[in-house]
Design a protein around this motif. Structure first.
Motif, PDB file in Angstrom:
ATOM      1  N   VAL A 192       0.823  -1.074  -0.144  1.00  0.00           N
ATOM      2  CA  VAL A 192       0.094   0.236  -0.102  1.00  0.00           C
ATOM      3  C   VAL A 192       0.637   1.292   0.036  1.00  0.00           C
ATOM      4  N   ASN A 193       2.203   1.042   0.349  1.00  0.00           N
ATOM      5  CA  ASN A 193       3.091   2.327   0.180  1.00  0.00           C
ATOM      6  C   ASN A 193       3.095   2.712  -1.428  1.00  0.00           C
ATOM      7  N   ASN A 194       2.918   1.848  -2.316  1.00  0.00           N
ATOM      8  CA  ASN A 194       3.107   2.035  -3.654  1.00  0.00           C
ATOM      9  C   ASN A 194       1.891   2.244  -4.219  1.00  0.00           C
ATOM     10  N   VAL A 195       0.837   2.966  -3.606  1.00  0.00           N
ATOM     11  CA  VAL A 195      -0.263   3.595  -4.279  1.00  0.00           C
ATOM     12  C   VAL A 195      -0.528   5.097  -4.095  1.00  0.00           C
ATOM     13  N   PRO A 196      -0.917   5.643  -5.284  1.00  0.00           N
ATOM     14  CA  PRO A 196      -0.648   6.958  -5.172  1.00  0.00           C
ATOM     15  C   PRO A 196      -1.573   7.515  -4.056  1.00  0.00           C
ATOM     16  N   THR A 197      -1.397   8.678  -3.273  1.00  0.00           N
ATOM     17  CA  THR A 197      -2.243   9.239  -2.249  1.00  0.00           C
ATOM     18  C   THR A 197      -3.236  10.409  -3.116  1.00  0.00           C
ATOM     19  N   GLU A 198      -4.314  10.660  -2.447  1.00  0.00           N
ATOM     20  CA  GLU A 198      -5.300  11.455  -3.031  1.00  0.00           C
ATOM     21  C   GLU A 198      -4.574  12.933  -3.543  1.00  0.00           C
ATOM     22  N   GLU A 199      -3.617  13.474  -2.571  1.00  0.00           N
ATOM     23  CA  GLU A 199      -3.005  14.646  -3.021  1.00  0.00           C
ATOM     24  C   GLU A 199      -2.078  14.388  -4.117  1.00  0.00           C
ATOM     25  N   GLU A 200      -1.432  13.323  -4.380  1.00  0.00           N
ATOM     26  CA  GLU A 200      -0.583  13.067  -5.499  1.00  0.00           C
ATOM     27  C   GLU A 200      -1.423  12.867  -6.853  1.00  0.00           C
ATOM     28  N   TYR A 201      -2.636  12.128  -6.676  1.00  0.00           N
ATOM     29  CA  TYR A 201      -3.450  12.023  -7.628  1.00  0.00           C
ATOM     30  C   TYR A 201      -4.015  13.315  -8.218  1.00  0.00           C
ATOM     31  N   ASN A 202      -4.292  14.259  -7.462  1.00  0.00           N
ATOM     32  CA  ASN A 202      -4.788  15.671  -7.815  1.00  0.00           C
ATOM     33  C   ASN A 202      -3.667  16.253  -8.343  1.00  0.00           C
ATOM     34  N   LYS A 209      -3.730  18.673 -16.937  1.00  0.00           N
ATOM     35  CA  LYS A 209      -4.679  19.793 -17.499  1.00  0.00           C
ATOM     36  C   LYS A 209      -4.155  20.892 -17.989  1.00  0.00           C
ATOM     37  N   THR A 210      -2.920  21.183 -17.753  1.00  0.00           N
ATOM     38  CA  THR A 210      -1.976  22.447 -18.306  1.00  0.00           C
ATOM     39  C   THR A 210      -1.508  21.977 -19.709  1.00  0.00           C
ATOM     40  N   LYS A 211      -1.471  20.777 -20.098  1.00  0.00           N
ATOM     41  CA  LYS A 211      -1.174  20.002 -21.566  1.00  0.00           C
ATOM     42  C   LYS A 211      -1.996  20.680 -22.642  1.00  0.00           C
ATOM     43  N   SER A 212      -1.667  20.863 -23.587  1.00  0.00           N
ATOM     44  CA  SER A 212      -2.303  21.435 -24.839  1.00  0.00           C
ATOM     45  C   SER A 212      -3.053  20.052 -25.057  1.00  0.00           C
ATOM     46  N   ASN A 213      -2.606  18.674 -25.109  1.00  0.00           N
ATOM     47  CA  ASN A 213      -3.417  17.795 -25.447  1.00  0.00           C
ATOM     48  C   ASN A 213      -3.895  17.032 -23.987  1.00  0.00           C
ATOM     49  N   LYS A 214      -5.346  17.401 -23.816  1.00  0.00           N
ATOM     50  CA  LYS A 214      -5.675  16.887 -22.185  1.00  0.00           C
ATOM     51  C   LYS A 214      -6.266  15.461 -22.380  1.00  0.00           C
ATOM     52  N   ASP A 215      -6.013  14.769 -23.751  1.00  0.00           N
ATOM     53  CA  ASP A 215      -6.477  13.210 -23.371  1.00  0.00           C
ATOM     54  C   ASP A 215      -6.067  12.584 -22.214  1.00  0.00           C
ATOM     55  N   TYR A 216      -4.718  12.882 -21.953  1.00  0.00           N
ATOM     56  CA  TYR A 216      -4.000  12.076 -20.843  1.00  0.00           C
ATOM     57  C   TYR A 216      -4.681  12.479 -19.419  1.00  0.00           C
ATOM     58  N   TYR A 217      -5.258  13.629 -19.400  1.00  0.00           N
ATOM     59  CA  TYR A 217      -5.943  13.976 -18.055  1.00  0.00           C
ATOM     60  C   TYR A 217      -7.002  13.115 -17.938  1.00  0.00           C
ATOM     61  N   PHE A 218      -7.764  12.925 -19.017  1.00  0.00           N
ATOM     62  CA  PHE A 218      -9.133  12.044 -18.903  1.00  0.00           C
ATOM     63  C   PHE A 218      -8.660  10.456 -18.697  1.00  0.00           C
ATOM     64  N   PHE A 219      -7.591  10.159 -19.380  1.00  0.00           N
ATOM     65  CA  PHE A 219      -7.037   8.761 -19.058  1.00  0.00           C
ATOM     66  C   PHE A 219      -6.842   8.396 -17.751  1.00  0.00           C
ATOM     67  N   ILE A 220      -6.131   9.441 -17.025  1.00  0.00           N
ATOM     68  CA  ILE A 220      -5.917   9.029 -15.442  1.00  0.00           C
ATOM     69  C   ILE A 220      -7.328   9.173 -14.576  1.00  0.00           C
ATOM     70  N   LYS A 221      -7.979  10.186 -14.962  1.00  0.00           N
ATOM     71  CA  LYS A 221      -9.432  10.489 -14.458  1.00  0.00           C
ATOM     72  C   LYS A 221     -10.123   9.151 -14.301  1.00  0.00           C
ATOM     73  N   ALA A 314      -0.184   1.854 -14.464  1.00  0.00           N
ATOM     74  CA  ALA A 314      -1.731   1.908 -14.628  1.00  0.00           C
ATOM     75  C   ALA A 314      -2.402   1.022 -13.654  1.00  0.00           C
ATOM     76  N   HIS A 315      -1.988  -0.090 -13.167  1.00  0.00           N
ATOM     77  CA  HIS A 315      -2.499  -0.898 -12.088  1.00  0.00           C
ATOM     78  C   HIS A 315      -2.500  -0.060 -10.619  1.00  0.00           C
ATOM     79  N   ALA A 316      -1.740   0.820 -10.325  1.00  0.00           N
ATOM     80  CA  ALA A 316      -1.749   1.633  -9.195  1.00  0.00           C
ATOM     81  C   ALA A 316      -3.027   2.353  -8.975  1.00  0.00           C
ATOM     82  N   PHE A 317      -3.513   2.869 -10.157  1.00  0.00           N
ATOM     83  CA  PHE A 317      -4.711   3.520  -9.998  1.00  0.00           C
ATOM     84  C   PHE A 317      -5.962   2.889  -9.873  1.00  0.00           C
ATOM     85  N   ARG A 318      -5.784   1.425  -9.904  1.00  0.00           N
ATOM     86  CA  ARG A 318      -6.975   0.489  -9.568  1.00  0.00           C
ATOM     87  C   ARG A 318      -6.904   0.361  -8.280  1.00  0.00           C
ATOM     88  N   HIS A 319      -5.646   0.235  -7.446  1.00  0.00           N
ATOM     89  CA  HIS A 319      -5.360   0.317  -6.056  1.00  0.00           C
ATOM     90  C   HIS A 319      -5.874   1.598  -5.643  1.00  0.00           C
TER      91      HIS A 319
END
Length: 368
Positions: A192-202, A209-221, A314-319
């Motif tokens: 569980v130490n290798n799972v992003p925190t809520e602060e890191e996720y945000n 969101k600052t990138k010109s191509n926001k597709d990757y923002y939606f991927f993570i979301k 990618a699997h870290a975001f499932r956790h």
């Protein structure tokens, strides 16, 4: 079945769901126990022994039958337990017979023609059965048990042995001689130490969101709010996300429903309309994203945002999804359904706390 036995069955079913067995095993146990309660003259040791003699043909095909009934008797405090016979390991044969080479070849052809398995899964089945035929010429319960014992003698991991058993059961079913084997128990672990925190996720979302191509923002979301595996994520379309839900076939050929946040739906709808996004969702510059390509992107973003690279896969975001869900709602059974787990026991690993959480709780509570 009379009312007394119906009460026994109801109580047993309530009990078995607390044992951590997989849903598949639980279903088989309930079936065997129900048959026993309907047909046995007595619900005791004598009744069990008579039932075994009368149903020897069924017992040969279903190895879990005896285990299920013994489990029932133990639950009833009758205390009857089945003594395990000593199983001897096998010795390797000189060669695989031509007959078995052809059987293995035909089975693999059938797998690829009639099932939607990945090449990796087909390779596991092939490797498992080839290894089996290096030790025995016939597939039957006795040989399978001795083969499993051989693997244990070689100190193979429980996970590997479970894969071998799955292949043997699939092959025996294809031969129309179905065999059920006991699987070694494994303890699920999650760092569980290798799972992003809520602060890191945000923080990561704010950066994307600052990138010109926001597709990757939606991927993570999407990954962070659905708990989807990458193989499932790759099947999503923009239309699925905008509609709010979709049912897809995921791991183990099981169908599963995914829901999408209302806020995510609105953001995706506006973005898709502005940029003409349709069809497959997870598409990069050179076509549908791959695990390797996406992993490289995640590592780079994590480095820019000061997030440990071990959390950037990618699997870290499932956790992350599972931990966040349990933070808001302690319903482990509902989370198991959302994650597509076959057993609630698998989901319970997300109840573990990280080092920082444990330390904070310790300092807060241990004040004497």
């Amino acid at each position: 079945m009379n009312s007394d036995r119906q009460k026994i069955l109801t109580d047993y079913i309530s009990y078995i769901y607390t044992t951590g067995r997989t849903y598949d095993t639980i279903g088989k146990y309930i079936k065997h126990v129900t048959d026993f309660l309907e047909m046995a003259k007595e619900v005791n040791r004598r009744g069990y022994l008579n039932y075994k003699r009368e149903n020897a043909d069924v017992m040969v095909r279903h190895s879990l039958m005896c285990s299920a009934i013994c489990d029932l008797l133990s639950f009833l405090n009758i205390g009857y337990g089945k003594r395990e016979k000593t199983v001897k390991p096998l010795e390797k044969l000189d060669v695989i017979s031509e007959k078995n080479k052809k059987l293995l070849h035909d089975f693999i052809i059938w797998l690829t023609d009639n099932n939607d398995y990945s090449p990796h899964t087909v390779d596991i089945y092939y490797t498992s059965l080839k290894q089996y035929f290096e030790y025995v010429n016939e597939i039957n319960m006795e040989n399978c048990k001795r083969f499993i014992r051989t693997l244990e003698e070689k100190s193979l991991s429980p996970q590997t042995i479970r894969l071998r058993i799955t292949a043997l059961e699939k092959f025996s079913k294809w031969l129309k001689k179905p065999i059920e084997l006991k699987r070694p128990k494994t303890k699920r672990k999650l760092d569980v130490n290798n799972v992003p925190t809520e602060e890191e996720y945000n923080r990561l979302l704010d950066f994307l969101k600052t990138k010109s191509n926001k597709d990757y923002y939606f991927f993570i979301k999407v990954l962070g709010t659905t708990g989807a595996r990458l193989s499932e994520f790759q099947q999503f379309t923009w239309e699925d996300i905008i509609s709010g839900e979709v049912t897809l076939r995921g791991k183990g050929n099981k169908y599963r429903r995914f829901f999408f946040q209302k806020q995510l739906q609105q953001e995706a709808k506006a973005y898709a309309k502005e940029h003409g996004k349709t069809g497959i969702f997870a598409v990069g510059r050179f076509g549908p994203i791959t695990q390797r390509g996406f992993s490289q992107h995640l590592k780079a973003w994590g480095k820019h945002c000061g997030i440990d690279s071990r959390k950037m896969h990618a699997h870290a975001f499932r956790h992350f999804f599972a931990k966040m869900f349990l933070k808001k709602n302690k319903d482990v059974i509902q989370l198991a359904d959302l994650l597509g787990h076959g057993s609630v026991d698998t989901t319970r690993i997300y109840l573990q706390k990280s080092y920082d959480e444990q330390k904070r709780d310790f300092n807060r509570n241990v004040t004497w």
